[in-house]
Motif scaffolding. Sequence first.
Motif, PDB file in Angstrom:
ATOM      1  N   GLN A  27       0.827  -1.206   0.000  1.00  0.00           N
ATOM      2  CA  GLN A  27       0.000   0.000   0.000  1.00  0.00           C
ATOM      3  C   GLN A  27       0.864   1.259   0.000  1.00  0.00           C
ATOM      4  OE1 GLN A  27      -3.573   0.798   0.740  1.00  0.00           O
ATOM      5  NE2 GLN A  27      -3.969  -1.155  -0.232  1.00  0.00           N
ATOM      6  N   TRP A  28       2.016   1.192   0.647  1.00  0.00           N
ATOM      7  CA  TRP A  28       2.856   2.369   0.833  1.00  0.00           C
ATOM      8  C   TRP A  28       3.902   2.560  -0.263  1.00  0.00           C
ATOM      9  CZ3 TRP A  28       4.007   1.552   6.785  1.00  0.00           C
ATOM     10  CH2 TRP A  28       2.815   1.750   7.499  1.00  0.00           C
ATOM     11  N   LEU A  29       4.109   1.552  -1.094  1.00  0.00           N
ATOM     12  CA  LEU A  29       5.168   1.640  -2.107  1.00  0.00           C
ATOM     13  C   LEU A  29       4.987   2.801  -3.093  1.00  0.00           C
ATOM     14  CD1 LEU A  29       5.890  -2.117  -2.860  1.00  0.00           C
ATOM     15  CD2 LEU A  29       7.473  -0.458  -1.850  1.00  0.00           C
ATOM     16  N   PRO A  30       3.774   3.094  -3.573  1.00  0.00           N
ATOM     17  CA  PRO A  30       3.646   4.236  -4.493  1.00  0.00           C
ATOM     18  C   PRO A  30       4.117   5.549  -3.865  1.00  0.00           C
ATOM     19  CG  PRO A  30       1.684   2.868  -4.593  1.00  0.00           C
ATOM     20  CD  PRO A  30       2.492   2.365  -3.440  1.00  0.00           C
ATOM     21  N   ALA A  31       3.758   5.764  -2.591  1.00  0.00           N
ATOM     22  CA  ALA A  31       4.234   6.971  -1.909  1.00  0.00           C
ATOM     23  C   ALA A  31       5.749   6.938  -1.746  1.00  0.00           C
ATOM     24  CB  ALA A  31       3.563   7.097  -0.542  1.00  0.00           C
ATOM     25  N   ALA A  32       6.285   5.749  -1.465  1.00  0.00           N
ATOM     26  CA  ALA A  32       7.738   5.623  -1.324  1.00  0.00           C
ATOM     27  C   ALA A  32       8.438   6.006  -2.622  1.00  0.00           C
ATOM     28  CB  ALA A  32       8.098   4.187  -0.935  1.00  0.00           C
ATOM     29  N   ALA A  33       7.903   5.541  -3.755  1.00  0.00           N
ATOM     30  CA  ALA A  33       8.506   5.877  -5.056  1.00  0.00           C
ATOM     31  C   ALA A  33       8.430   7.379  -5.310  1.00  0.00           C
ATOM     32  CB  ALA A  33       7.807   5.111  -6.168  1.00  0.00           C
ATOM     33  N   GLU A  34       7.284   7.975  -5.008  1.00  0.00           N
ATOM     34  CA  GLU A  34       7.117   9.424  -5.212  1.00  0.00           C
ATOM     35  C   GLU A  34       8.127  10.212  -4.387  1.00  0.00           C
ATOM     36  OE1 GLU A  34       3.699  12.887  -4.490  1.00  0.00           O
ATOM     37  OE2 GLU A  34       3.143  10.760  -4.425  1.00  0.00           O
ATOM     38  N   ILE A  35       8.309   9.798  -3.141  1.00  0.00           N
ATOM     39  CA  ILE A  35       9.235  10.504  -2.256  1.00  0.00           C
ATOM     40  C   ILE A  35      10.683  10.301  -2.704  1.00  0.00           C
ATOM     41  CG2 ILE A  35      10.146  10.536   0.103  1.00  0.00           C
ATOM     42  CD1 ILE A  35       7.211   9.927   1.003  1.00  0.00           C
ATOM     43  N   GLU A  36      11.019   9.075  -3.112  1.00  0.00           N
ATOM     44  CA  GLU A  36      12.385   8.814  -3.589  1.00  0.00           C
ATOM     45  C   GLU A  36      12.694   9.650  -4.833  1.00  0.00           C
ATOM     46  OE1 GLU A  36      14.487   7.313  -1.916  1.00  0.00           O
ATOM     47  OE2 GLU A  36      13.579   5.717  -0.744  1.00  0.00           O
ATOM     48  N   LEU A  37      11.727   9.784  -5.716  1.00  0.00           N
ATOM     49  CA  LEU A  37      11.944  10.617  -6.913  1.00  0.00           C
ATOM     50  C   LEU A  37      12.161  12.069  -6.525  1.00  0.00           C
ATOM     51  CD1 LEU A  37       9.325   9.164  -9.432  1.00  0.00           C
ATOM     52  CD2 LEU A  37      11.807   8.921  -9.524  1.00  0.00           C
ATOM     53  N   GLY A  89      15.514  12.652  -5.404  1.00  0.00           N
ATOM     54  CA  GLY A  89      16.537  12.473  -6.431  1.00  0.00           C
ATOM     55  C   GLY A  89      17.139  11.088  -6.507  1.00  0.00           C
ATOM     56  N   ASP A  90      16.567  10.129  -5.802  1.00  0.00           N
ATOM     57  CA  ASP A  90      17.093   8.758  -5.829  1.00  0.00           C
ATOM     58  C   ASP A  90      16.241   7.911  -6.774  1.00  0.00           C
ATOM     59  OD1 ASP A  90      18.170   6.262  -5.368  1.00  0.00           O
ATOM     60  OD2 ASP A  90      18.360   6.554  -3.203  1.00  0.00           O
ATOM     61  N   VAL A  91      16.572   7.989  -8.054  1.00  0.00           N
ATOM     62  CA  VAL A  91      15.783   7.295  -9.073  1.00  0.00           C
ATOM     63  C   VAL A  91      15.907   5.780  -8.924  1.00  0.00           C
ATOM     64  CG1 VAL A  91      15.419   7.000 -11.556  1.00  0.00           C
ATOM     65  CG2 VAL A  91      16.003   9.247 -10.641  1.00  0.00           C
ATOM     66  N   GLU A  92      17.080   5.302  -8.545  1.00  0.00           N
ATOM     67  CA  GLU A  92      17.270   3.861  -8.391  1.00  0.00           C
ATOM     68  C   GLU A  92      16.379   3.298  -7.290  1.00  0.00           C
ATOM     69  OE1 GLU A  92      21.337   2.865  -7.839  1.00  0.00           O
ATOM     70  OE2 GLU A  92      21.974   3.572  -9.818  1.00  0.00           O
ATOM     71  N   ALA A  93      16.272   4.002  -6.167  1.00  0.00           N
ATOM     72  CA  ALA A  93      15.397   3.545  -5.092  1.00  0.00           C
ATOM     73  C   ALA A  93      13.943   3.565  -5.538  1.00  0.00           C
ATOM     74  CB  ALA A  93      15.578   4.417  -3.850  1.00  0.00           C
ATOM     75  N   ALA A  94      13.569   4.588  -6.306  1.00  0.00           N
ATOM     76  CA  ALA A  94      12.197   4.659  -6.829  1.00  0.00           C
ATOM     77  C   ALA A  94      11.928   3.493  -7.771  1.00  0.00           C
ATOM     78  CB  ALA A  94      11.980   5.988  -7.542  1.00  0.00           C
ATOM     79  N   ARG A  95      12.929   3.133  -8.576  1.00  0.00           N
ATOM     80  CA  ARG A  95      12.761   2.001  -9.487  1.00  0.00           C
ATOM     81  C   ARG A  95      12.563   0.705  -8.709  1.00  0.00           C
ATOM     82  NH1 ARG A  95      10.241   0.335 -13.066  1.00  0.00           N
ATOM     83  NH2 ARG A  95      10.868   2.052 -14.441  1.00  0.00           N
ATOM     84  N   ARG A  96      13.307   0.536  -7.611  1.00  0.00           N
ATOM     85  CA  ARG A  96      13.133  -0.675  -6.800  1.00  0.00           C
ATOM     86  C   ARG A  96      11.717  -0.755  -6.243  1.00  0.00           C
ATOM     87  NH1 ARG A  96      18.432   0.688  -5.122  1.00  0.00           N
ATOM     88  NH2 ARG A  96      17.666   1.676  -3.194  1.00  0.00           N
ATOM     89  N   ALA A  97      11.193   0.383  -5.812  1.00  0.00           N
ATOM     90  CA  ALA A  97       9.822   0.392  -5.297  1.00  0.00           C
ATOM     91  C   ALA A  97       8.819   0.057  -6.395  1.00  0.00           C
ATOM     92  CB  ALA A  97       9.498   1.758  -4.685  1.00  0.00           C
ATOM     93  N   ALA A  98       9.026   0.626  -7.585  1.00  0.00           N
ATOM     94  CA  ALA A  98       8.121   0.353  -8.709  1.00  0.00           C
ATOM     95  C   ALA A  98       8.183  -1.115  -9.109  1.00  0.00           C
ATOM     96  CB  ALA A  98       8.486   1.245  -9.891  1.00  0.00           C
ATOM     97  N   ASP A  99       9.389  -1.674  -9.141  1.00  0.00           N
ATOM     98  CA  ASP A  99       9.531  -3.081  -9.512  1.00  0.00           C
ATOM     99  C   ASP A  99       8.892  -4.001  -8.477  1.00  0.00           C
ATOM    100  OD1 ASP A  99      10.844  -2.391 -11.807  1.00  0.00           O
ATOM    101  OD2 ASP A  99      12.855  -2.801 -11.038  1.00  0.00           O
ATOM    102  N   GLU A 100       9.010  -3.619  -7.213  1.00  0.00           N
ATOM    103  CA  GLU A 100       8.380  -4.422  -6.162  1.00  0.00           C
ATOM    104  C   GLU A 100       6.862  -4.409  -6.313  1.00  0.00           C
ATOM    105  OE1 GLU A 100       8.224  -4.715  -1.266  1.00  0.00           O
ATOM    106  OE2 GLU A 100       9.819  -3.565  -2.228  1.00  0.00           O
ATOM    107  N   MET A 101       6.325  -3.281  -6.740  1.00  0.00           N
ATOM    108  CA  MET A 101       4.887  -3.220  -7.008  1.00  0.00           C
ATOM    109  C   MET A 101       4.500  -4.179  -8.126  1.00  0.00           C
ATOM    110  SD  MET A 101       3.035  -1.106  -5.156  1.00  0.00           S
ATOM    111  CE  MET A 101       1.643  -0.905  -6.256  1.00  0.00           C
ATOM    112  N   THR A 102       5.338  -4.226  -9.151  1.00  0.00           N
ATOM    113  CA  THR A 102       5.024  -5.024 -10.340  1.00  0.00           C
ATOM    114  C   THR A 102       5.193  -6.520 -10.088  1.00  0.00           C
ATOM    115  OG1 THR A 102       5.773  -3.194 -11.719  1.00  0.00           O
ATOM    116  CG2 THR A 102       5.562  -5.339 -12.783  1.00  0.00           C
ATOM    117  N   GLU A 103       6.213  -6.881  -9.295  1.00  0.00           N
ATOM    118  CA  GLU A 103       6.520  -8.299  -9.061  1.00  0.00           C
ATOM    119  C   GLU A 103       5.337  -9.014  -8.413  1.00  0.00           C
ATOM    120  OE1 GLU A 103       9.983  -8.326  -6.657  1.00  0.00           O
ATOM    121  OE2 GLU A 103      11.297  -7.547  -8.238  1.00  0.00           O
TER     122      GLU A 103
END
Length: 543
Positions: free
Chosen positions: A347-357, A360-374
């Motif tokens: 539930q919290w991953l989308p907010a985590a990705a938004e905050i990471e972006l 400025g941490d695009v890699e961390a945002a990508r990990r959150a997005a991938d975890e959502m997709t997996e």
Amino acid sequence: MASSAALDHGLSAFAEHRWTDAFNALTEADGEGELGGANLERLSTAALLLGREDLGVDYATRAHEAFLDAGDAAGAARSAAWIGMYLLGQGDLARSGGWLARANRIAESGHGAESVAGLLRIPAGLGALYAGDAETAARAFDEAFAIGDRLRDRDAMALAHLGLGQARIMLGQTDDGLSLLDEVMVAITAGEVSPITSGIVYCSVIGSCHLAFDVRRALEWTIALDRWCGARPDMVMFSGQCQAHRAELYRLHGAWADALESARVAADRVRHGDWTGAWGAWYQQAEVHRLRGEIDAAEKAYLRAAESGYPPQPGLALLRLAQGNARLARSMIRQAAEEADPATRRQWLPAAAEIELAAGDVEAARRAADEMTEGMPRDAKPLLRAVTALCDGAVRLAEGNPRGALSSLRTAWACWQELEAPYEAARCRVLTARAWRALGDEASTSMELDAARAAFLELGAAPDVAAVDALSRRGPSAAVGPLTPREVEIVRLVAAGKSNRAVAGELYLSEKTVERHLSNIFSKLGITSRTAATAYAYEHALV
């Protein structure tokens, strides 16, 4: 013995779910003569449902003692188990543990108390569930259901299926979990279980539907809970949580004023004794205030939500981001996500990705997005598809892949439209505009930003309006004459020769809404035709 007239009246009122009448009559009967264990249990239930918590626990304690005096081991174990579970739900672990230990000791002594064995497996399952150990919880609830089924204890069966459904959702077995929740709801709506068990199941099932991103199921059961509470107008317990669930759905569908009102009603019910609604009452108020840009009000409401013992996330982290403190926001959301169970974490991953972006941490945002997709099932619910695609689109854009971002954002926008979630749909349009700008298409950029701005204005999302204005490289435009910004948009399109249907399609409104806006425009301007509206548009340089 108690007065038969008062007792008969109390029992009749209890059977008819008239809790105030039942409480008053049973209290009168208790004053005239000692009630037995079963009737003290009824008096305890009426007190708890009316929000009179201390009296409810006191009467349940007296019921336990009355059962012991009567040599009714099963009744004594049952009442002790219920007191223990009630206190467990409140977080009073010391007293809860004492009562549950007593219930187990009585049950293990025999004398007919074995019938409570299924109910006594529930706290073990809850403890594992709260600790995030879904596999252990599932085993405990399986055992509880098997025992309850063998002994025909419908309360134990309902609570066991509820817990098992929640555990399976936590384990990622979403469809199996939801099927179990549907099954237990059949027993609830058929009136097969006790009132307090019914309320627990109603509210827990709705919360689980939200965790599973199944907003349509959540809506269906919220309507059912609303009817259930409405048929018991003097009931306090569960009524606050019902209003909080309503507020969450109103917020999703863009009815923010209604969401705020429901959340305030929920807070009032909490003050009258429904502690179960405390977190949702304040968290939903905070969310509306945050989206409107009412920072101080949001801050206070999030902190009140935290007093319930549950973290006010991801909203509080997003508030810190809105205040310009990306570092603190990132620290808060990372810590919360690490401590959350898998379903809550998702539930919290989308907010985590938004905050990471934003940090400025695009890699961390990508990990959150991938975890959502997996592990997302092919037949995932629209809400899960929407948040996953939106998250992926935002990250793709930050990665310098605007073309790929557009693909994900189209999917997200279609899902948000299907869910009738105007705020999230408008957020998609802003990201889509940024993707078009990166591809050099300013015409498409302007179209998306204008549509998003109109939606944000209608919702009252002031921070988002300001953000769109910054992206549009212009300051906020003032309303022309007596017209609102939305009415100006409609006049522009009418002046361009578009029909009501075409206007509705372009602004993503219904034709009836466009007709209502036109009626207001004609009234404000003192005109009666589309031709006059077109002339007004040219006279005031709207086109």
